[in-house]
Scaffold this motif. Structure first.
Motif, PDB file in Angstrom:
ATOM      1  N   CYS A  29       0.834  -1.197   0.000  1.00  0.00           N
ATOM      2  CA  CYS A  29       0.000   0.000   0.000  1.00  0.00           C
ATOM      3  C   CYS A  29       0.872   1.251   0.000  1.00  0.00           C
ATOM      4  CB  CYS A  29      -0.910  -0.016   1.228  1.00  0.00           C
ATOM      5  SG  CYS A  29      -1.970   1.433   1.360  1.00  0.00           S
ATOM      6  N   SER A  30       0.595   2.173  -0.901  1.00  0.00           N
ATOM      7  CA  SER A  30       1.388   3.405  -0.953  1.00  0.00           C
ATOM      8  C   SER A  30       1.046   4.353   0.192  1.00  0.00           C
ATOM      9  CB  SER A  30       1.214   4.116  -2.297  1.00  0.00           C
ATOM     10  OG  SER A  30      -0.112   4.516  -2.476  1.00  0.00           O
ATOM     11  N   CYS A  31      -0.053   4.088   0.896  1.00  0.00           N
ATOM     12  CA  CYS A  31      -0.429   4.935   2.030  1.00  0.00           C
ATOM     13  C   CYS A  31       0.222   4.434   3.323  1.00  0.00           C
ATOM     14  CB  CYS A  31      -1.944   4.973   2.177  1.00  0.00           C
ATOM     15  SG  CYS A  31      -2.526   5.957   3.580  1.00  0.00           S
ATOM     16  N   CYS A  32      -0.125   3.231   3.763  1.00  0.00           N
ATOM     17  CA  CYS A  32       0.355   2.750   5.064  1.00  0.00           C
ATOM     18  C   CYS A  32       1.533   1.786   4.976  1.00  0.00           C
ATOM     19  CB  CYS A  32      -0.781   2.109   5.844  1.00  0.00           C
ATOM     20  SG  CYS A  32      -1.381   0.549   5.133  1.00  0.00           S
ATOM     21  N   GLY A  33       1.822   1.279   3.794  1.00  0.00           N
ATOM     22  CA  GLY A  33       2.952   0.366   3.615  1.00  0.00           C
ATOM     23  C   GLY A  33       2.643  -1.085   3.916  1.00  0.00           C
ATOM     24  N   CYS A  58       0.547   8.265  11.015  1.00  0.00           N
ATOM     25  CA  CYS A  58      -0.087   8.006   9.711  1.00  0.00           C
ATOM     26  C   CYS A  58       0.770   8.486   8.539  1.00  0.00           C
ATOM     27  CB  CYS A  58      -1.465   8.637   9.615  1.00  0.00           C
ATOM     28  SG  CYS A  58      -2.614   8.135  10.895  1.00  0.00           S
ATOM     29  N   ALA A  59       2.061   8.356   8.673  1.00  0.00           N
ATOM     30  CA  ALA A  59       2.949   8.787   7.586  1.00  0.00           C
ATOM     31  C   ALA A  59       2.723   7.935   6.347  1.00  0.00           C
ATOM     32  CB  ALA A  59       4.403   8.668   8.037  1.00  0.00           C
ATOM     33  N   TRP A  60       2.682   8.589   5.198  1.00  0.00           N
ATOM     34  CA  TRP A  60       2.502   7.871   3.940  1.00  0.00           C
ATOM     35  C   TRP A  60       3.777   7.130   3.577  1.00  0.00           C
ATOM     36  CZ3 TRP A  60      -1.025   7.817  -0.443  1.00  0.00           C
ATOM     37  CH2 TRP A  60      -2.334   8.113  -0.058  1.00  0.00           C
ATOM     38  N   PHE A  61       3.622   5.891   3.157  1.00  0.00           N
ATOM     39  CA  PHE A  61       4.745   5.065   2.724  1.00  0.00           C
ATOM     40  C   PHE A  61       5.379   5.652   1.463  1.00  0.00           C
ATOM     41  CE2 PHE A  61       6.458   1.283   0.537  1.00  0.00           C
ATOM     42  CZ  PHE A  61       7.317   0.819   1.522  1.00  0.00           C
ATOM     43  N   SER A  62       4.533   6.113   0.551  1.00  0.00           N
ATOM     44  CA  SER A  62       4.975   6.784  -0.683  1.00  0.00           C
ATOM     45  C   SER A  62       4.401   8.201  -0.669  1.00  0.00           C
ATOM     46  CB  SER A  62       4.482   6.027  -1.921  1.00  0.00           C
ATOM     47  OG  SER A  62       4.979   4.713  -1.939  1.00  0.00           O
ATOM     48  N   PRO A  63       5.054   9.130   0.030  1.00  0.00           N
ATOM     49  CA  PRO A  63       4.477  10.470   0.212  1.00  0.00           C
ATOM     50  C   PRO A  63       4.166  11.210  -1.078  1.00  0.00           C
ATOM     51  CG  PRO A  63       6.738  10.367   1.072  1.00  0.00           C
ATOM     52  CD  PRO A  63       6.359   8.985   0.649  1.00  0.00           C
ATOM     53  N   GLU A  64       4.873  10.910  -2.153  1.00  0.00           N
ATOM     54  CA  GLU A  64       4.604  11.592  -3.422  1.00  0.00           C
ATOM     55  C   GLU A  64       3.241  11.217  -3.999  1.00  0.00           C
ATOM     56  OE1 GLU A  64       6.551   7.704  -4.310  1.00  0.00           O
ATOM     57  OE2 GLU A  64       7.013   9.307  -2.923  1.00  0.00           O
ATOM     58  N   GLU A  65       2.633  10.147  -3.492  1.00  0.00           N
ATOM     59  CA  GLU A  65       1.323   9.720  -3.986  1.00  0.00           C
ATOM     60  C   GLU A  65       0.175  10.195  -3.108  1.00  0.00           C
ATOM     61  OE1 GLU A  65       1.083   5.654  -5.275  1.00  0.00           O
ATOM     62  OE2 GLU A  65       3.220   5.610  -5.731  1.00  0.00           O
ATOM     63  N   ARG A  66       0.485  10.911  -2.037  1.00  0.00           N
ATOM     64  CA  ARG A  66      -0.557  11.386  -1.129  1.00  0.00           C
ATOM     65  C   ARG A  66      -1.357  12.504  -1.785  1.00  0.00           C
ATOM     66  NH1 ARG A  66       0.032  14.050   4.917  1.00  0.00           N
ATOM     67  NH2 ARG A  66      -2.179  14.540   5.092  1.00  0.00           N
ATOM     68  N   PRO A  67      -2.698  12.332  -1.894  1.00  0.00           N
ATOM     69  CA  PRO A  67      -3.536  13.396  -2.454  1.00  0.00           C
ATOM     70  C   PRO A  67      -3.537  14.622  -1.540  1.00  0.00           C
ATOM     71  CG  PRO A  67      -4.727  11.310  -2.353  1.00  0.00           C
ATOM     72  CD  PRO A  67      -3.461  11.130  -1.580  1.00  0.00           C
ATOM     73  N   ALA A  68      -3.637  15.792  -2.114  1.00  0.00           N
ATOM     74  CA  ALA A  68      -3.625  17.035  -1.342  1.00  0.00           C
ATOM     75  C   ALA A  68      -4.807  17.109  -0.376  1.00  0.00           C
ATOM     76  CB  ALA A  68      -3.642  18.229  -2.287  1.00  0.00           C
ATOM     77  N   ASP A  69      -5.929  16.502  -0.737  1.00  0.00           N
ATOM     78  CA  ASP A  69      -7.130  16.574   0.096  1.00  0.00           C
ATOM     79  C   ASP A  69      -7.336  15.316   0.948  1.00  0.00           C
ATOM     80  OD1 ASP A  69      -7.746  14.831  -1.966  1.00  0.00           O
ATOM     81  OD2 ASP A  69      -9.749  15.632  -2.291  1.00  0.00           O
TER      82      ASP A  69
END
Length: 84
Positions: A29-33, A58-69
């Motif tokens: 998962c690119s959010c939680c890993g 709740c740090a994103w595993f792939s922060p570049e994929e985190r939506p702004a909203d």
């Protein structure tokens, strides 16, 4: 039924995490890993991983994929009841 929603955080990336036959596809998962078939085998594992992830901020595993909203509550609201 194919599962595409992360059982830990609820992110739906349209990746097949679990196949129709119930086999894990080992998608990270690119959010939680969390990795399907490793970190989400049963509800206890899911809740343990989720608790640790939330406690760590709740740090994103792939922060570049985190939506702004992005909002955790909204995302987790999409989790099937069985995985809450």
């Amino acid at each position: 039924m194919v599962e595409s929603i992360c059982r830990v955080c609820g992110l739906d990336e349209d990746d097949e995490r679990w196949s129709r036959s119930g086999g894990a596809q080992y998608v990270i998962c690119s959010c939680c890993g969390a990795e399907s078939g490793v970190d989400d085998l049963d509800l206890k594992w899911v809740r343990d991983y989720r608790s640790k992830w939330i406690a760590a901020g709740c740090a994103w595993f792939s922060p570049e994929e985190r939506p702004a909203d992005w909002e955790l509550d909204r995302q987790m609201g999409g989790l099937p009841a069985a995985w809450r």
